[in-house]
Design a protein around this motif. Structure first.
Motif, mmCIF file in Angstrom:
data_model
loop_
_atom_site.group_PDB
_atom_site.id
_atom_site.type_symbol
_atom_site.label_atom_id
_atom_site.label_comp_id
_atom_site.label_asym_id
_atom_site.label_seq_id
_atom_site.Cartn_x
_atom_site.Cartn_y
_atom_site.Cartn_z
ATOM 1 N N ILE A 87 -9.877 21.578 14.735
ATOM 2 C CA ILE A 87 -10.618 21.385 15.834
ATOM 3 C C ILE A 87 -11.613 22.454 16.165
ATOM 4 O O ILE A 87 -11.391 23.618 16.284
ATOM 5 C CB ILE A 87 -9.739 21.095 17.103
ATOM 6 C CG1 ILE A 87 -8.618 19.977 16.779
ATOM 7 C CG2 ILE A 87 -10.579 20.741 18.328
ATOM 8 C CD1 ILE A 87 -9.348 18.601 16.559
ATOM 9 N N VAL A 90 -13.936 21.048 22.070
ATOM 10 C CA VAL A 90 -13.054 20.175 22.867
ATOM 11 C C VAL A 90 -14.065 19.874 24.309
ATOM 12 O O VAL A 90 -14.546 20.962 24.703
ATOM 13 C CB VAL A 90 -11.928 20.338 23.425
ATOM 14 C CG1 VAL A 90 -10.743 20.344 21.912
ATOM 15 C CG2 VAL A 90 -11.534 21.601 24.038
ATOM 16 N N ALA A 100 -13.706 15.845 20.811
ATOM 17 C CA ALA A 100 -13.541 16.894 19.803
ATOM 18 C C ALA A 100 -14.598 16.838 18.720
ATOM 19 O O ALA A 100 -14.680 15.643 18.139
ATOM 20 C CB ALA A 100 -12.126 17.277 19.589
#
Length: 206
Positions: A87, A90, A100
């Motif tokens: 990731i 976000v 995200a």
């Protein structure tokens, strides 16, 4: 089109040109590593330059299905993907939804949506990736009908002001929504019908 605000209005830049675009992210998009990492505010941030091949050209991840894309599997945990370095940024939404960005070869190619910590939507405004049947952003709805036949259908949202092409695969869907400027597909997303299809038909809850 009624969708989460972070995902609105991508097509105008990303699809009208299909060339790399860099857009600074919103202040709410929080990078997960040191330094400043731009997080997209809209789908315009989805770019086509995922990785660079040995010939100097760009290579892209190829398939986005109702299972997800690569490591980004529908139902995957946001915490687990974050711990694995999957990731990039976000941006909290509402009603338990978090948007995200991906890392690696999917960075700038897909956007992710998590609800209550689980992945419920993967979407793209670029081509590739394609669906398992070969459908991509940029195609006309007629081309989608030629590919899917009876498996898919044109639908309209509850407000009657947006059209999309829907393909059901069990409890999940492929959804191809329109381009904001020209006819045809501007965004391709997959996930549970209870999230993806519902959001298109009814709009965001906030």
């Amino acid at each position: 089109m009624n969708r989460p605000s972070i995902l609105i209005a991508t097509g105008a830049l990303a699809l009208s040109t299909l060339v790399p675009v860099t857009v600074a992210g919103p202040a709410a998009a929080a990078p997960l590593t040191g330094g400043t990492v731009p997080g997209p505010a809209h789908r315009t941030s989805l770019v086509t330059s995922a990785t660079v091949g040995p010939d100097g050209g760009h290579s892209h991840p190829r398939v986005l299905s109702v299972r997800g894309a690569g490591a980004y599997r529908i139902g995957a945990s946001l915490a687990t993907l974050t711990a694995a370095g999957r990731i990039d940024w976000v941006a909290p939404g509402c009603a338990g939804v978090v948007h995200a960005g991906a890392t690696g070869s999917w960075a700038g190619v897909i956007l992710l949506a998590f609800r209550d910590g689980r992945l419920v939507e993967v979407g793209t405004a670029t081509a590739p990736p394609r669906s398992p049947a070969g459908a991509t952003v940029g195609m006309s709805f007629a081309e989608l009908e030629a590919i899917y036949g009876r498996r898919g259908s044109l639908i309209r949202n509850d407000a009657g002001d947006a059209e999309a092409y829907l393909v059901r695969v069990g409890s999940r869907v492929e959804l191809f929504t329109g381009h904001p400027i020209r006819p045809g597909v501007g965004y391709f997303q997959v996930g549970p019908a209870t999230f993806v299809e519902r959001n298109f038909r009814q709009g965001s809850s906030c």
